[in-house]
Structures are given as C-alpha cells and as structure tokens.
Design a protein around this motif. Sequence first.
Motif, PDB file in Angstrom:
ATOM      1  N   ALA A   1     -40.841  18.995 -56.141  1.00 23.89           N
ATOM      2  CA  ALA A   1     -40.753  18.360 -54.820  1.00 23.89           C
ATOM      3  C   ALA A   1     -39.370  17.747 -54.653  1.00 23.89           C
ATOM      4  CB  ALA A   1     -41.823  17.286 -54.684  1.00 23.89           C
ATOM      5  N   TYR A   2     -38.878  17.747 -53.426  1.00 23.70           N
ATOM      6  CA  TYR A   2     -37.622  17.056 -53.145  1.00 23.70           C
ATOM      7  C   TYR A   2     -37.506  16.783 -51.655  1.00 23.70           C
ATOM      8  CZ  TYR A   2     -36.119  21.908 -52.222  1.00 23.70           C
ATOM      9  OH  TYR A   2     -36.030  23.197 -51.763  1.00 23.70           O
ATOM     10  N   MET A   3     -36.648  15.849 -51.326  1.00 24.42           N
ATOM     11  CA  MET A   3     -36.334  15.494 -49.943  1.00 24.42           C
ATOM     12  C   MET A   3     -34.853  15.168 -49.881  1.00 24.42           C
ATOM     13  SD  MET A   3     -38.332  11.835 -50.136  1.00 24.42           S
ATOM     14  CE  MET A   3     -38.194  11.375 -48.432  1.00 24.42           C
ATOM     15  N   ILE A   4     -34.248  15.380 -48.708  1.00 24.69           N
ATOM     16  CA  ILE A   4     -32.798  15.194 -48.601  1.00 24.69           C
ATOM     17  C   ILE A   4     -32.467  14.262 -47.443  1.00 24.69           C
ATOM     18  CG2 ILE A   4     -30.573  16.343 -48.226  1.00 24.69           C
ATOM     19  CD1 ILE A   4     -31.747  18.846 -49.493  1.00 24.69           C
ATOM     20  N   HIS A   5     -31.657  13.245 -47.743  1.00 23.84           N
ATOM     21  CA  HIS A   5     -31.204  12.284 -46.742  1.00 23.84           C
ATOM     22  C   HIS A   5     -30.046  12.895 -45.959  1.00 23.84           C
ATOM     23  CE1 HIS A   5     -28.829   8.741 -45.343  1.00 23.84           C
ATOM     24  NE2 HIS A   5     -30.030   8.287 -45.064  1.00 23.84           N
ATOM     25  N   MET A   6     -30.171  12.863 -44.626  1.00 25.48           N
ATOM     26  CA  MET A   6     -29.136  13.439 -43.768  1.00 25.48           C
ATOM     27  C   MET A   6     -28.167  12.337 -43.322  1.00 25.48           C
ATOM     28  SD  MET A   6     -30.305  16.374 -44.105  1.00 25.48           S
ATOM     29  CE  MET A   6     -29.233  17.369 -43.069  1.00 25.48           C
ATOM     30  N   PRO A   7     -26.881  12.660 -43.194  1.00 24.19           N
ATOM     31  CA  PRO A   7     -25.890  11.616 -42.868  1.00 24.19           C
ATOM     32  C   PRO A   7     -26.036  11.099 -41.439  1.00 24.19           C
ATOM     33  CG  PRO A   7     -24.879  13.783 -42.838  1.00 24.19           C
ATOM     34  CD  PRO A   7     -26.282  13.985 -43.335  1.00 24.19           C
ATOM     35  N   HIS A   8     -25.715   9.833 -41.260  1.00 27.78           N
ATOM     36  CA  HIS A   8     -25.726   9.223 -39.923  1.00 27.78           C
ATOM     37  C   HIS A   8     -24.883   7.950 -39.964  1.00 27.78           C
ATOM     38  CE1 HIS A   8     -28.469   6.168 -41.487  1.00 27.78           C
ATOM     39  NE2 HIS A   8     -29.233   7.131 -41.955  1.00 27.78           N
ATOM     40  N   ALA A   9     -24.556   7.441 -38.807  1.00 28.33           N
ATOM     41  CA  ALA A   9     -23.799   6.188 -38.726  1.00 28.33           C
ATOM     42  C   ALA A   9     -24.634   5.055 -39.310  1.00 28.33           C
ATOM     43  CB  ALA A   9     -23.448   5.892 -37.274  1.00 28.33           C
TER      44      ALA A   9
ATOM     45  N   ILE B   1     -37.199   8.172 -41.657  1.00 27.39           N
ATOM     46  CA  ILE B   1     -36.922   9.140 -40.592  1.00 27.39           C
ATOM     47  C   ILE B   1     -35.664   9.958 -40.844  1.00 27.39           C
ATOM     48  CG2 ILE B   1     -35.518   7.666 -39.084  1.00 27.39           C
ATOM     49  CD1 ILE B   1     -38.433  10.009 -38.011  1.00 27.39           C
ATOM     50  N   ASP B   2     -34.726   9.449 -41.669  1.00 27.23           N
ATOM     51  CA  ASP B   2     -33.481  10.185 -41.888  1.00 27.23           C
ATOM     52  C   ASP B   2     -33.542  11.122 -43.095  1.00 27.23           C
ATOM     53  OD1 ASP B   2     -33.652   7.943 -43.473  1.00 27.23           O
ATOM     54  OD2 ASP B   2     -31.876   6.959 -42.643  1.00 27.23           O
ATOM     55  N   PHE B   3     -34.754  11.387 -43.609  1.00 29.25           N
ATOM     56  CA  PHE B   3     -34.950  12.350 -44.686  1.00 29.25           C
ATOM     57  C   PHE B   3     -35.642  13.601 -44.157  1.00 29.25           C
ATOM     58  CE2 PHE B   3     -34.250   8.799 -47.500  1.00 29.25           C
ATOM     59  CZ  PHE B   3     -33.732   9.389 -48.652  1.00 29.25           C
ATOM     60  N   LEU B   4     -35.183  14.764 -44.618  1.00 27.71           N
ATOM     61  CA  LEU B   4     -35.884  16.006 -44.335  1.00 27.71           C
ATOM     62  C   LEU B   4     -36.639  16.423 -45.595  1.00 27.71           C
ATOM     63  CD1 LEU B   4     -33.400  18.236 -42.303  1.00 27.71           C
ATOM     64  CD2 LEU B   4     -35.351  16.931 -41.478  1.00 27.71           C
ATOM     65  N   PRO B   5     -37.973  16.514 -45.521  1.00 23.21           N
ATOM     66  CA  PRO B   5     -38.728  16.981 -46.681  1.00 23.21           C
ATOM     67  C   PRO B   5     -38.465  18.466 -46.908  1.00 23.21           C
ATOM     68  CG  PRO B   5     -40.182  16.670 -44.791  1.00 23.21           C
ATOM     69  CD  PRO B   5     -38.828  16.204 -44.363  1.00 23.21           C
ATOM     70  N   MET B   6     -38.580  18.910 -48.153  1.00 16.52           N
ATOM     71  CA  MET B   6     -38.388  20.338 -48.424  1.00 16.52           C
ATOM     72  C   MET B   6     -39.432  21.153 -47.666  1.00 16.52           C
ATOM     73  SD  MET B   6     -40.035  20.939 -52.183  1.00 16.52           S
ATOM     74  CE  MET B   6     -41.786  21.354 -52.331  1.00 16.52           C
ATOM     75  N   TYR B   7     -39.089  22.398 -47.353  1.00 12.32           N
ATOM     76  CA  TYR B   7     -40.065  23.296 -46.729  1.00 12.32           C
ATOM     77  C   TYR B   7     -41.238  23.470 -47.695  1.00 12.32           C
ATOM     78  CZ  TYR B   7     -36.375  24.584 -43.415  1.00 12.32           C
ATOM     79  OH  TYR B   7     -35.400  24.561 -42.442  1.00 12.32           O
ATOM     80  N   GLY B   8     -42.444  23.354 -47.169  1.00 12.56           N
ATOM     81  CA  GLY B   8     -43.627  23.547 -48.005  1.00 12.56           C
ATOM     82  C   GLY B   8     -44.107  22.298 -48.720  1.00 12.56           C
ATOM     83  N   LEU B   9     -43.447  21.147 -48.480  1.00 14.17           N
ATOM     84  CA  LEU B   9     -43.856  19.931 -49.191  1.00 14.17           C
ATOM     85  C   LEU B   9     -45.287  19.533 -48.830  1.00 14.17           C
ATOM     86  CD1 LEU B   9     -43.113  17.639 -51.124  1.00 14.17           C
ATOM     87  CD2 LEU B   9     -42.272  16.333 -49.158  1.00 14.17           C
TER      88      LEU B   9
ATOM     89  N   GLU C   1     -29.189  13.419 -51.336  1.00 14.68           N
ATOM     90  CA  GLU C   1     -28.473  13.196 -50.084  1.00 14.68           C
ATOM     91  C   GLU C   1     -27.309  14.162 -49.952  1.00 14.68           C
ATOM     92  OE1 GLU C   1     -26.651   9.377 -49.675  1.00 14.68           O
ATOM     93  OE2 GLU C   1     -25.769   9.411 -51.682  1.00 14.68           O
ATOM     94  N   THR C   2     -26.915  14.384 -48.715  1.00 14.58           N
ATOM     95  CA  THR C   2     -25.721  15.163 -48.432  1.00 14.58           C
ATOM     96  C   THR C   2     -24.819  14.349 -47.526  1.00 14.58           C
ATOM     97  OG1 THR C   2     -24.837  17.211 -47.513  1.00 14.58           O
ATOM     98  CG2 THR C   2     -26.795  16.311 -46.429  1.00 14.58           C
ATOM     99  N   LEU C   3     -23.527  14.572 -47.649  1.00 17.72           N
ATOM    100  CA  LEU C   3     -22.559  13.910 -46.766  1.00 17.72           C
ATOM    101  C   LEU C   3     -22.141  14.861 -45.648  1.00 17.72           C
ATOM    102  CD1 LEU C   3     -20.381  12.154 -49.509  1.00 17.72           C
ATOM    103  CD2 LEU C   3     -22.371  11.274 -48.291  1.00 17.72           C
TER     104      LEU C   3
END
Length: 556
Positions: A501-509, A364-372, A398-400
């Motif tokens: 293809a790629y996906m990015i993990h968004m930061p969270h506690a 749930i904490d990953f955003l898939p690339m647009y168009g995946l 991932e991004t911080l």
Amino acid sequence: RLVWYSEVSWIPNKHYSGIYGLMKLVLTKTLPSDLQKVIVLDTDITFATDIAELWAVFHKFKGQQVLGLVENQSDWYLGNLWKNHRPWPALGRGFNTGVILLLLDRLRKLRWEQMWRLTAERELMSMLSTSLADQDIFNAVIKQNPFLVHQLPCFWNVQLSDHTRSEKCYKDVSDLKVIHWNSPKKLRVKNKHVEFFRNLYLTFLEYDGNLLRRELFGCPSETDHNSENLQKTLLELDEDDPCYEFRRERFTVHRTHLYFLHYEYEPSADQSDVTLVAQLSMDRLQMLEAICKHWEGPISLALYLSDAEAQQFLRYAQGSEVLMSRSNVGYHIVYKEGQFYPVNLLRNVAMRQVNTPYMFLSDIDFLPMYGLYEYLRKSVVQLDMANTKKALVVPAFETLRYRLSYPKSKAELLSQLDMGTLFTFRYHVWTKGHAPTNFAKWRTATTPYRVQWEADFEPYVMVRRDCPEYDRRFVGFGWNKVAHIMELDAQEYEFVVLPNAYMIHMPHAPSFDITKFRSNEQYRVCLKTLKEEFQQNMSRRYGFAALKYMTAENNS
C-alpha cells in the motif's frame, strides 16, 4: 423515505422536479402527528422579509380554511397560452403551491389523503399525467372545495416565469415579501425587474450566515440548556491567558450542513467495506476529482467554507462530470467561525457520517494508490480486523512535482524513489512523523509487519469505525494527528504496515495555518502548552501506561 415515494410514485408526472414535486401531497402523513401547522416552501424562493410575518397570517384563517395560497400569476390554468393547451381543472387562475400555509390538524380531520387521492385518480382518467406536479392536484381539489383556501396577497409569492403578470403584485420593489424563481430558467427568466431580483438573490448568497445567529429576537429551544453550559464554560476561561483564543476554539459551535449534496450508498454485506475520510477548505477543492479517480469506494468529506464559498462549491461540483457521476461521496459543510482552521473538529464530523465498518483516515492533499480501496478490504479479512484492535498503516510518500506520472505498482514507486522523483513523506523537514513506518523494511516486505509507537508518529491509518475521535483542542497546524495516534496506542491498537500500500502527497502552497506557525512565536508557545495539557490528560486517563508519552516527549 421510500415508503412516502410509493404514496405518489403511481402518479404520471411531466414536471421537471420529478417525483419530488409530488411529495407535498403526503405531508399530513410524513410530518409528526402532533404538528398542527406548517409553512411549506419551494427551494427556489428568496425571502425579502421576516418569515414571522407570514406565520402571523395563520390567525386570519376562517371557517374551514386549511390552505393559505397565492393566486397563480400566469394564464396557465386559463388554458390560453397556446393552441390546444388543456390544463388541469382549477378555480379561475388557480393557485401556485410554491408557498403554502397548511393547517395539518384540520386537514387530517377532513381526510385530506383520501380527498386528494380520489381527485387525482378521477382526473388522471382524462388528463393522463400531471404537468405541474402537486400544483395540478391541489388545484383540482380546490376547484371541488373552494372553501379550503385562504387566499394570500400576491406579494407572498411573486412568481418569476416568462408568462406571469407578477409586476401587478407590487408598485415598488420594497413591497415584495417572497420572490419565487418558478421557471426552469431560474435566474435567466424574463422580467423587467429581473436584474434587481437577481442582485437581491446573489447578495443574499454572499451573506455571512453567522449574522443570522445573532439573537435579534429570542426563540426558546431545546438547546438552551446546552447553551447555558457552554456560556458557563466560556466564562471560566481566562481572557488574559495568551492562549485564550486557542482554548475558546475548542468550544466554538459551528453551523453544520450534513450531506450538502445527494448521497446514496449501501455498504457491502461482507462487512469489509472502507470509507476514505478527509477534510478540506476552498483552496484544496481541485484535489477532489483526482481523489475520486484514485478511490472508487465511499468517501466522507468535511468542507470548511463560508456561506458564499458553499455556493461556489455547489457550482463547481455541479459542473464536474467526475463528481456528479459519484453518489457515494458525502459532502458535509462546516461553516466558518473563529480565526483558526478547526482541523480535528472537521475530521470528527466526517468520521461520524461513515456508514461502513472501517475507515481510512487520510488528508485531502494525498492521492491513494490505484486499487487501494480493494486492497484495504482484502486486508480487513486477512488481518482479522473485526476481532482485533489494529491500525493498518499506509506508507506515505511525496513529490515536489506538480505533474507526476503516478506509479501504478510498488516496483514503479521504488524506481521513482531511487531516481529522486519521489521521497518518503516529510523526509526533508519532519522525519520523525513517519520514521517508525520503517521505509527500509517496507522496500522488500511482502507481508504485513508490526511497528512500535514512537514520539511524534503520525501515520495515515485504516481503523474500525469505533476508534477514538480526534482531540478538538488542536486547531490549525501542529500535533492534530500526533495526538490521535498517541490515543490509539494508549488504547492498545497494534500498528501494522501494509507491504503493498502507498499514498503520495501532492505539492501545494503552504496553508495559512502553517504560515502562522512558522512566523508567530506565540502560536508555537500555545501549541506547546496544549501538548503538555493533552499529555497530562492522558496520564490521568491511562495511568502508568501513559508515562512513556511524557518520557518520549522529553527525549525527543
């Protein structure tokens, strides 16, 4: 379901419930033919007593009585609410159909379907439409056949709408049995006791539903045999084992509410359709809208919530234009029980509800690339997924940064990677998890390439719907995905990395479970024990081929 709609869809209806407000008329057909009696309830009622008391009222039916109903508590059917108000015909004040006791077997013998249909057709010639849906038709039938009704005391359906005389139903609020919020205003209705009723309702929502599972009174069920087997299994566990709580969790039975919100989706006919699968708890709710914006295809989500949180989620979803505009998202509530987050059980629940040929197993904490979504569907065809055992790897980054300009292309992502805005996933803390993806090769790759399984590999993959489920022994943090990827490898799935293809993990506690893993040595010891037992199971199931997992683990 559509068959039953057509049975009532011909009736013009002005009631706010739409066609659903007419469905009670066809219960003699929709319910099993061997079912003799049933209690029918609107969804806007609150019980203040044991429903068994209401069930006992069936014994009071006499003669040809087949319907148990409470008199209407407003003047609606008296026709004096406003000038030129012309209601459907009714016996006196008429009856409210929010609570109905139905003797189905007797109704069928009376040819109920013919009875209500003829009445509706006759009345619609002059009335043109129903105002109160099924209630108008029930009352018109009763006006012609008053012997059908057994009148219930009014405390079995205390109606809270602006024009009711519901206060006459009770001297004291302790007399109440059923409260019916039958105004479109619901909790905002006018009534001198409305604050008490509202608090009662809200208190009920806050209850832990697991309390209702306690065996206060025994009801025999078909699951008793399964329950006996479960009890036997639990008794065989050693309570002195320091990992007892972990082992017990594997056998915990969770209440589950599939399709908590409306779901409607037909997979495409080309057999390439893909569903995104994920699980979450209340603290990750804010990711839902973003994921829906990035992935236009179907989604299957398992949400781990308490009863009170489920109501909060409902309010959140209903207040979100993004979520309400999507009917292809299946929300499945797994209610909280036990002390661990049952991550793999949740994944399995979401996987079982997938109705497309393929599924993308994400978090749930990953955003898939647009168009995946479209890219994966094309890859299904290009890589002949239907006839081969492949797991298509979507490289994870991932991004911080909480505010990220999401890269709209691979070139833009590589630029952010070079600038240090993005990193390969878990690069700083757990390189092994995604190292086999071979990010160096991916940078320049233009065609899919195969990679080999290595110890601790846990990529995010798209697979066919018939792939193995996740192992339930792993709860909370640690090894839950690793074990699943190992199982795929043991079953000879090829791991193929997708070049675009790629996906990015968004930061969270950090989650509560990762905090426990880091701070509690016993937690880590038990996880290691469970890993060893899983590997032994793999050896028994896959024989010589599974030796590499033991060797790899020893070398890692």
